[in-house]
Design a protein around this motif. Structure first.
Motif, PDB file in Angstrom:
ATOM      1  N   SER A  11     -30.295  19.010 -46.324  1.00 36.06           N
ATOM      2  CA  SER A  11     -29.073  19.602 -45.779  1.00 36.06           C
ATOM      3  C   SER A  11     -28.034  18.551 -45.545  1.00 36.06           C
ATOM      4  N   SER A  12     -26.830  18.827 -45.988  1.00 33.68           N
ATOM      5  CA  SER A  12     -25.704  17.946 -45.695  1.00 33.68           C
ATOM      6  C   SER A  12     -24.678  18.675 -44.848  1.00 33.68           C
ATOM      7  N   GLU A  13     -25.133  19.694 -44.151  1.00 32.25           N
ATOM      8  CA  GLU A  13     -24.238  20.517 -43.340  1.00 32.25           C
ATOM      9  C   GLU A  13     -23.627  19.673 -42.231  1.00 32.25           C
ATOM     10  N   PRO A  14     -22.297  19.540 -42.190  1.00 39.01           N
ATOM     11  CA  PRO A  14     -21.675  18.690 -41.194  1.00 39.01           C
ATOM     12  C   PRO A  14     -21.526  19.378 -39.857  1.00 39.01           C
ATOM     13  N   ALA A  15     -21.327  18.564 -38.824  1.00 37.90           N
ATOM     14  CA  ALA A  15     -21.011  19.124 -37.524  1.00 37.90           C
ATOM     15  C   ALA A  15     -19.690  19.879 -37.608  1.00 37.90           C
ATOM     16  N   GLU A  16     -19.542  20.872 -36.730  1.00 34.15           N
ATOM     17  CA  GLU A  16     -18.342  21.712 -36.786  1.00 34.15           C
ATOM     18  C   GLU A  16     -17.071  20.886 -36.642  1.00 34.15           C
ATOM     19  N   LEU A  30     -21.934   7.777 -31.639  1.00 30.69           N
ATOM     20  CA  LEU A  30     -22.158   6.677 -30.698  1.00 30.69           C
ATOM     21  C   LEU A  30     -23.281   7.013 -29.720  1.00 30.69           C
ATOM     22  N   ALA A  31     -23.426   8.279 -29.386  1.00 26.18           N
ATOM     23  CA  ALA A  31     -24.560   8.688 -28.557  1.00 26.18           C
ATOM     24  C   ALA A  31     -25.877   8.431 -29.290  1.00 26.18           C
ATOM     25  N   LEU A  32     -25.904   8.768 -30.581  1.00 25.87           N
ATOM     26  CA  LEU A  32     -27.105   8.497 -31.377  1.00 25.87           C
ATOM     27  C   LEU A  32     -27.341   6.991 -31.522  1.00 25.87           C
ATOM     28  N   ALA A 140     -27.956  11.999 -37.962  1.00 25.96           N
ATOM     29  CA  ALA A 140     -26.659  11.353 -38.196  1.00 25.96           C
ATOM     30  C   ALA A 140     -26.008  11.864 -39.475  1.00 25.96           C
ATOM     31  N   ARG A 141     -26.784  11.987 -40.539  1.00 29.61           N
ATOM     32  CA  ARG A 141     -26.236  12.464 -41.808  1.00 29.61           C
ATOM     33  C   ARG A 141     -25.680  13.883 -41.677  1.00 29.61           C
ATOM     34  N   ARG A 142     -26.389  14.710 -40.948  1.00 24.62           N
ATOM     35  CA  ARG A 142     -26.012  16.119 -40.873  1.00 24.62           C
ATOM     36  C   ARG A 142     -24.838  16.364 -39.921  1.00 24.62           C
ATOM     37  N   ALA A 152     -21.744   7.295 -41.403  1.00 26.03           N
ATOM     38  CA  ALA A 152     -22.337   7.809 -40.165  1.00 26.03           C
ATOM     39  C   ALA A 152     -23.668   7.126 -39.875  1.00 26.03           C
ATOM     40  N   MET A 153     -24.490   6.977 -40.918  1.00 24.95           N
ATOM     41  CA  MET A 153     -25.761   6.260 -40.771  1.00 24.95           C
ATOM     42  C   MET A 153     -25.538   4.838 -40.291  1.00 24.95           C
TER      43      MET A 153
END
Length: 405
Positions: A11-16, A30-32, A140-142, A152-153
Motif C-alpha cells: 500500500s502506498s496510500e498517503p495520509a489524508e 517527526l513523531a515516528l 512512514a511510507r504510507r 519520508a523514510m
C-alpha cells in the motif's frame, strides 16, 4: 536495531493531510522519528553508563553488559512472530502499544535494585523494539505521497543517528552527573510524552488485510545475494557490538573513563557524517560503500588494538569507527532489499532477526573476552571478524553493487 521487518509494503496510500497538500506530514513523521530515537537510545544507552550500573547492582561489568544482549534477544526472538500476530492491527494502536512497553520497561530499569529484575525489564524493552521495528518503516511510507515516500523514510530514520550522536553522549553525561537512574527516568518521560504526540498528531493506517500472503522468511535464504548480505550483516554487527557494548570499560582501561561521553559524541558526530556521505551515493556505489564502511571500522580497530598512551589517537580511531559504522545500517538494509527483489519483506525480516542475534552474541562474546583476556582483546576481535566481511563484499558473491534503481 536500525532496520525494519515485515510491514507490508504494497500500500502506498498517503495520509489524508499529505494527499491534500501534496507534501509531507512533518509533524507525524517527526513523531515516528522520535519513536526510532527512543528505540535506538534505549538499546544502546547502557554502553555509556555500564560501570555505574554494574557497581550499583553489584555485578561485574561483563554481566552488566548482558543488558544489551538480553534486549537484542528480546527483539530477535519476537520480531517475526509479533509482526505476524499483529499484522491486522491498526498501525497507531500498535505503535502506541510498543511505546507504552518502552515506558514501562525503562521505568522498571530506573527503579530496580535487583539485577534479575533489571534484565527482565531490558528483555521487555527488546520485545517492544521488535514490535516497533515491524511497523515504523512501512508506517512512514504510507503517511506520504508515493513520490515522497523515500524522503519520508529518511526523515523517520534520522532518529538513529541522532540517538548515536546526541542521545548516548547526553545520557552518559547525565548518568555521570545525576546518576544512571535519572537517565532511564528521562527516557520514560520522553516515551510518555511521545504517546500523547502519537495519539494527537499521527494519522492512523489500517493493518494488513486478512488473507494477504507473505513470503516465508526461510525461502529467501535460497537467494544467493540475500545469503551474502545476511552473512555480512551477522559478522559485521557482531564485530561492532563486541567493542561498542564495553566501550566505557575499554576507555577505563586506557585511563579515559571520565571522557566516555565525549568519545561517544565524537563517534556519533562521525556517524552522522557517514550517513550523509552514504545517503548521497548509495544508489550507485552500494557495494563499494559497504566495503569502505568495513575497512574504516577495521582501521579504527587496528588503531585501538595498538597500546598507546595517546588520547588523540583514541579520538581519531573512534572518529573513523563512527564514519564507517554510521552508514552501515542503511547500506545493509538497502542491499538486502535489492537482493531480495519480490521477497524484500521476508529478507528484511531475516535481516532484523540476524542483526539482533548478532548484537546478543556480541554482548556475550565481549563479556567472555573481557573476563578472560581483558579489554585489550576487544579491538583485536573486531579486526579478526572483519576479515571475512571484507572478503565477501570485495569478491561480490551476489552482494548487490547498486546502480540498478
Amino acid at each position: 536495531m536500525s532496520t525494519h521487518t515485515t510491514e507490508p509494503t504494497g500500500s502506498s496510500e498517503p495520509a489524508e493531510g499529505a494527499e491534500r497538500h501534496g507534501g509531507l506530514p512533518l509533524a507525524a513523521l517527526l513523531a515516528l522519528a522520535t519513536a526510532v530515537f527512543v528505540t535506538s537510545l534505549t538499546e544502546t544507552l547502557p554502553a555509556g553508563v555500564l560501570p555505574a550500573m554494574s557497581a550499583d547492582l553489584g555485578v561485574g561489568e561483563s554481566a552488566m553488559g548482558q543488558s544489551v544482549t538480553v534486549y537484542a534477544i528480546g527483539t530477535a526472538v519476537t520480531a517475526i512472530p509479533l509482526s505476524a500476530a499483529t499484522a491486522g492491527w491498526r498501525r497507531k494502536r500498535l505503535l502506541l502499544t510498543a511505546m507504552a512497553g518502552f515506558a514501562a520497561a525503562n521505568t522498571v530499569t530506573a527503579v530496580s535494585t535487583d539485577y534479575s529484575l533489571t534484565m527482565a525489564a531490558r528483555f521487555v524493552a527488546g520485545v517492544a523494539a521488535g514490535l516497533a521495528w515491524a511497523l515504523l518503516a512501512g508506517y512512514a511510507r504510507r503517511l506520504a505521497p508515493a513520490h515522497l515516500q523515500g524522503r519520508a523514510m529518511a526523515i523517520v530514520m534520522t532518529g538513529i543517528p541522532v540517538a548515536l550522536s546526541l542521545g548516548v553522549p547526553a545520557g552518559t553525561f547525565l548518568g555521570e552527573v545525576l546518576g544512571w537512574r535519572v537517565t532511564f527516568t528521562l527516557m520514560t518521560v520522553l516515551a510518555v510524552a511521545l504517546l500523547g504526540w502519537i495519539a494527537a498528531g499521527v494519522p492512523d493506517q489500517p493493518g494488513q488485510r486478512r488473507g494477504a500472503g507473505r513470503v516465508p522468511t526461510l525461502r529467501v535464504l535460497t537467494i544467493p545475494g540475500v545469503t551474502s548480505v545476511l552473512f555480512v550483516t551477522l559478522v559485521f554487527v557482531l564485530a561492532h557490538t563486541i567493542l561498542y557494548t564495553y566501550i566505557a570499560t575499554f576507555l577505563d582501561g586506557l585511563g579515559m573513563g571520565g571522557s566516555t561521553d565525549l568519545v561517544l559524541l565524537v563517534f556519533g558526530v562521525a556517524s552522522l557524517a557517514g550517513i550523509w556521505f552514504v545517503g548521497a551515493r548509495i544508489d550507485r556505489r552500494l557495494r563499494a560503500l559497504t566495503l569502505a564502511s568495513a575497512l574504516l571500522v577495521a582501521v579504527a580497530a587496528s588503531l585501538l588494538a595498538v597500546p598507546a598512551d595517546s588520547p588523540a589517537l583514541v579520538y581519531a580511531a573512534v572518529a573513523l569507527w563512527g564514519l564507517g559504522w554510521g552508514g552501515a545500517p542503511t547500506l545493509l538494509q538497502t542491499a538486502v532489499t535489492d537482493a531480495g527483489g519480490d521477497s524484500a519483506d521476508a529478507a528484511q525480516a531475516a535481516l532484523v532477526t540476524l542483526w539482533n542475534a548478532a548484537m546478543a552474541g556480541g554482548g556475550m562474546a565481549g563479556g567472555v573476552l573481557l573476563d578472560h583476556l581483558g579489554t585489550g582483546s576487544l579491538p583485536w576481535s573486531v579486526l579478526l571478524l572483519l576479515v571475512p566481511v571484507v572478503v565477501v563484499v570485495a569478491r561480490g558473491h551476489g552482494f548487490p553493487a547498486g546502480a540498478k534503481r
